[in-house]
Design an enzyme around this catalytic site. Structure first.
Site, mmCIF file in Angstrom:
data_model
loop_
_atom_site.group_PDB
_atom_site.id
_atom_site.type_symbol
_atom_site.label_atom_id
_atom_site.label_comp_id
_atom_site.label_asym_id
_atom_site.label_seq_id
_atom_site.Cartn_x
_atom_site.Cartn_y
_atom_site.Cartn_z
ATOM 1 N N GLU A 196 2.432 -42.166 -8.261
ATOM 2 C CA GLU A 196 3.102 -41.138 -9.049
ATOM 3 C C GLU A 196 4.602 -41.416 -9.062
ATOM 4 O O GLU A 196 5.323 -40.978 -8.160
ATOM 5 C CB GLU A 196 2.827 -39.758 -8.449
ATOM 6 C CG GLU A 196 1.369 -39.376 -8.477
ATOM 7 C CD GLU A 196 1.206 -37.881 -8.668
ATOM 8 O OE1 GLU A 196 0.465 -37.496 -9.576
ATOM 9 O OE2 GLU A 196 1.840 -37.099 -7.942
ATOM 10 N N HIS B 106 2.210 -35.475 -1.677
ATOM 11 C CA HIS B 106 2.711 -35.323 -3.044
ATOM 12 C C HIS B 106 4.246 -35.348 -3.018
ATOM 13 O O HIS B 106 4.860 -34.834 -2.085
ATOM 14 C CB HIS B 106 2.199 -34.013 -3.653
ATOM 15 C CG HIS B 106 2.464 -33.921 -5.115
ATOM 16 N ND1 HIS B 106 3.675 -33.505 -5.611
ATOM 17 C CD2 HIS B 106 1.697 -34.229 -6.188
ATOM 18 C CE1 HIS B 106 3.636 -33.539 -6.940
ATOM 19 N NE2 HIS B 106 2.438 -33.977 -7.311
ATOM 20 N N SER C 270 2.895 -36.975 -16.003
ATOM 21 C CA SER C 270 2.846 -36.575 -17.416
ATOM 22 C C SER C 270 1.655 -37.172 -18.168
ATOM 23 O O SER C 270 1.794 -37.573 -19.334
ATOM 24 C CB SER C 270 4.164 -36.920 -18.111
ATOM 25 O OG SER C 270 5.239 -36.237 -17.491
ATOM 26 N N LYS D 276 -0.711 -27.297 -8.519
ATOM 27 C CA LYS D 276 0.547 -26.898 -7.874
ATOM 28 C C LYS D 276 0.484 -25.396 -7.524
ATOM 29 O O LYS D 276 -0.538 -24.936 -7.048
ATOM 30 C CB LYS D 276 1.738 -27.225 -8.779
ATOM 31 C CG LYS D 276 1.659 -28.658 -9.314
ATOM 32 C CD LYS D 276 2.887 -29.097 -10.033
ATOM 33 C CE LYS D 276 2.638 -30.464 -10.653
ATOM 34 N NZ LYS D 276 3.822 -31.255 -10.758
HETATM 35 C C1 PEP Z 1 1.406 -34.075 -10.400
HETATM 36 O O1 PEP Z 1 1.705 -32.932 -10.097
HETATM 37 O O2 PEP Z 1 0.824 -34.780 -9.576
HETATM 38 C C2 PEP Z 1 1.716 -34.561 -11.748
HETATM 39 C C3 PEP Z 1 1.446 -35.790 -12.055
HETATM 40 O O3 PEP Z 1 2.281 -33.641 -12.629
HETATM 41 P P1 PEP Z 1 2.455 -33.811 -14.223
HETATM 42 O O4 PEP Z 1 1.145 -34.317 -14.758
HETATM 43 O O5 PEP Z 1 2.792 -32.445 -14.708
HETATM 44 O O6 PEP Z 1 3.551 -34.806 -14.444
#
Ligand code: PEP
Length: 249
Positions: free
Chosen positions: A167, A95, A213, A11
């Protein structure tokens, strides 16, 4: 057998110096790792430092976005031509944070995806439902719509390098993880949609990553699901030891 991809999404974190520090610590921890593909996607500004640090290693460096035009008056954007010139061949597309905060739509995801595939990139195309959609029982419809639109007018031949990341937006950066079973169900919907659009053989080879996560503590249960072909990791990828533990789940 689908080779798993373990990808880091940094990010808007880390400076070039912090990027070098990460690779200094991370590479020795995974240097003998041949089971999976490892990709680290830092912010654009850190790409040269990441490439220099990862040179000759088993870790690929990717970008977090790409524009669909080769060049032009598009302030703040980056093209495939520019990424290729650096030596980048992986890119995250669509994303949920881009969709949520920067006006990314299914149609712009499709444009970016087409351009990235045309240029020979391995795109990691993100799809996933928000909490209200899950609670309304609309998850499958949302995933079908996002896939149909993202893959619109792309041939199976062109899409050969495509990787999809499921996601669930409610699990990103929240500490809430989809159970391995919930993730596997969503992956099956995506694979079914890919089969409808690109054909059965394509779908059976398509790598579908889980993101939301992922941590060293839950990586093994998630990766143990036959439907899950790797992980896209945000927060837990910023620390070399933690990301190495996920890679080595
Ligand atoms: C992401 O940014 O694609 C993501 C899955 O973040 P996190 O692992 O922090 O939930």
């Amino acid at each position: 057998m689908r080779t798993k991809v373990i990808a880091a999404n940094w990010k808007m974190y880390k400076t070039p110096d912090q990027t070098r520090d990460f690779f200094r610590d991370f590479l020795p921890l995974v240097s003998d790792h041949t089971r999976d593909e490892i990709v680290v996607c830092p912010p654009f500004l850190d790409l040269p430092a990441a490439l220099e640090s990862a040179k000759g290693s088993n870790v690929a460096v990717g970008a977090q976005n790409v524009h669909w035009k080769e060049e032009g008056a598009f302030t703040g954007e980056t093209s495939v031509v520019q990424l290729v010139a650096l030596g980048i061949h992986h890119v995250i597309i669509g994303h949920s944070e881009r969709r949520q905060y920067f006006g990314e739509t299914d149609d712009t995801v499709n444009l970016r995806l087409k351009t990235a595939l045309e240029a020979g990139f391995t795109p990691i195309c993100c799809v996933g439902e928000v909490l209200e959609e899950r609670e309304a029982g609309a998850t499958d419809d949302v995933l079908r719509r996002q896939c149909t639109r993202a893959f619109h007018s792309i041939s199976a031949k062109k899409a050969a390098k495509l990787v999809v990341a499921y996601e669930p937006v409610w699990a990103i950066g929240t500490g809430k993880t989809a159970t391995p079973e919930i993730a596997a169900e969503a992956h099956a919907v995506i694979r079914h949609e890919a089969s409808r659009i690109f054909g059965e053989e394509f779908a059976s080879n398509l790598r579908i990553l889980y993101g939301g996560s992922v941590k060293p503590e839950n990586a093994s249960a998630l990766m143990g699901q036959e439907e899950i072909d790797g992980a896209l990791v945000g927060g837990a990828s910023l620390d070399a030891k933690s990301f190495a533990a996920i890679v080595k789940y």
